[in-house]
Design a protein around this motif. Structure first.
Motif, PDB file in Angstrom:
ATOM      1  N   LEU A   1      49.636 -51.302  95.983  1.00 40.13           N
ATOM      2  CA  LEU A   1      49.520 -52.481  95.229  1.00 40.13           C
ATOM      3  C   LEU A   1      48.104 -52.575  94.733  1.00 40.13           C
ATOM      4  CD1 LEU A   1      51.936 -54.295  97.550  1.00 40.13           C
ATOM      5  CD2 LEU A   1      51.887 -54.874  95.030  1.00 40.13           C
ATOM      6  N   ARG A   2      47.349 -51.724  95.037  1.00 40.64           N
ATOM      7  CA  ARG A   2      45.959 -51.647  94.716  1.00 40.64           C
ATOM      8  C   ARG A   2      46.001 -51.178  93.137  1.00 40.64           C
ATOM      9  NH1 ARG A   2      41.524 -48.841  98.647  1.00 40.64           N
ATOM     10  NH2 ARG A   2      40.569 -48.813  96.601  1.00 40.64           N
ATOM     11  N   SER A   3      45.170 -51.671  92.362  1.00 40.37           N
ATOM     12  CA  SER A   3      45.131 -51.641  90.794  1.00 40.37           C
ATOM     13  C   SER A   3      44.707 -49.873  90.742  1.00 40.37           C
ATOM     14  CB  SER A   3      44.266 -52.358  90.224  1.00 40.37           C
ATOM     15  OG  SER A   3      44.600 -53.565  90.108  1.00 40.37           O
ATOM     16  N   ASP A   4      43.837 -49.356  91.655  1.00 43.28           N
ATOM     17  CA  ASP A   4      43.484 -47.986  91.530  1.00 43.28           C
ATOM     18  C   ASP A   4      44.304 -46.871  92.182  1.00 43.28           C
ATOM     19  OD1 ASP A   4      42.521 -49.242  94.063  1.00 43.28           O
ATOM     20  OD2 ASP A   4      40.568 -48.460  93.738  1.00 43.28           O
ATOM     21  N   ALA A   5      45.234 -47.362  92.739  1.00 50.41           N
ATOM     22  CA  ALA A   5      46.222 -46.446  93.741  1.00 50.41           C
ATOM     23  C   ALA A   5      46.821 -45.688  92.544  1.00 50.41           C
ATOM     24  CB  ALA A   5      46.989 -47.031  94.534  1.00 50.41           C
ATOM     25  N   PRO A   6      46.853 -44.097  93.036  1.00 52.46           N
ATOM     26  CA  PRO A   6      47.587 -43.458  92.214  1.00 52.46           C
ATOM     27  C   PRO A   6      49.160 -43.908  92.330  1.00 52.46           C
ATOM     28  CG  PRO A   6      46.327 -42.047  93.649  1.00 52.46           C
ATOM     29  CD  PRO A   6      45.940 -43.512  93.854  1.00 52.46           C
TER      30      PRO A   6
END
Length: 334
Positions: free
Chosen positions: A84-89
């Motif tokens: 759920l992180r914005s920067d997660a692939p």
């Protein structure tokens, strides 16, 4: 096999769990927890939330395994929650936010009314999806991010598993921001591309292709695929396009593509193809959204796509599994 009551009550609970995930996505909780655990008061301050209310949501999220208790009234992300992180692939944040956006939430909540009279309650309130998005930048941005994230596994499968003709020009019809075209061109350095989409999407696509260093091999053309598509292409890609339309509208799109492509050209239809069995399938879930949001939008089976292509003067020649439930259907002129 779970008891039927377990399945039904599980579905009832899903709306509460989705609402908790939506809150996590909207407030950016995973981003705030990216550097380590925070107590509820600190997390609420960073997210602009009401701490007592947030505490209750965190309790549900912990039960779901996306956060975990990390001390007295403190929480940390789990490995599952990292998605759920914005920067997660492959981040799912944009997908959750899109499906919880006000108009989409309304569409799913009014599905019974849609089924009663056969006409989308969403369309009655908001008009056609793409007109609604063109007039509303907020939902439009969410939708673009959602489609980009959703297309990643399909796009990778397309670039790896389909053999494109050497030196071909591919026309990506309704190609959105251009991520699919960029991936194909990077994987096939001797190909050229044309992205075709509505005017309000075209500038986004130009920026994407420029950022990818492909401006010399790709151009962007604005227009309406019901009026026509760019002529002279060797490959025409329709990715997540035909399922938005009923058979008659889909035939207009396919007819315009057939008229525009080179004599030995190919049409590639990238869609989630419904199985003939009663097993659970991603396509059946998506079909509920098609039913709710569009008048006539529908997922189709292999045989239904073959029949549709045949009516458009095209012959289905190959089906390639792309993974994640998606298929690539190749067709040529009959």
């Amino acid at each position: 096999m779970p008891h039927s009551d377990d399945l039904l009550w599980g579905a009832v609970g899903d709306i509460s769990r989705f609402a908790a995930l939506l809150t996590m996505a909207e407030l950016g909780l995973a981003d705030h927890l990216a550097d380590g655990p925070l107590d509820t008061a600190e997390l609420a301050g960073r997210a602009g939330a009401h701490a007592p209310s947030l505490r209750r949501v965190l309790r549900e999220l912990a039960a779901m395994g996306v956060v975990k208790v990390a001390g007295p009234d403190a929480y940390d992300l789990t490995e599952k929650g990292m998605a759920l992180r914005s920067d997660a692939p492959g981040s799912v944040r944009s997908s959750i936010r899109m499906l919880g956006e006000e108009s989409f939430w309304y569409a799913m909540g009014t599905l019974p009314a849609t089924v009663r009279d056969g006409s989308s309650a969403f369309v009655k309130r908001y008009g056609h999806l793409y007109g609604h998005l063109a007039a509303n930048p907020g939902p439009s941005s969410l939708f673009d991010d959602y489609m980009t994230a959703r297309a990643i596994p399909f796009t990778e499968g397309l670039a790896k598993r389909y053999r494109f003709p050497a030196g071909a020009t591919m026309v990506d019809v309704a190609g959105g921001k251009g991520h699919i075209l960029a991936t194909v061109l990077h994987a096939n350095p001797h190909m050229r591309g044309i992205l075709f989409d509505l005017e309000h999407v075209a500038d986004h696509a130009r920026r994407t292709l420029a950022d990818e260093g492909l401006s010399d091999r790709a151009e962007v053309v604005a227009g309406d695929f019901f009026a026509g598509v760019p002529a002279g292409g060797d490959v025409y890609l329709l990715a997540s396009v035909l399922h938005n339309w009923d058979d008659e509208d889909a035939l207009k799109i396919l007819g315009n593509v057939r008229d525009a492509m080179n004599p030995d050209g190919r049409v590639l239809v990238l869609e989630v193809v419904l199985p003939d069995s009663e097993e659970p399938h991603l396509g059946k879930d998506i079909d509920m959204r098609m039913l709710a949001i569009f008048n006539g939008g529908t997922e189709r089976s292999h045989d239904e796509y073959a029949a549709l292509l045949g009516r458009a003067g095209l012959a289905l020649t190959e089906v390639v599994e792309l993974g994640s439930g998606a298929n690539l259907i190749e067709a040529v002129r009959r």
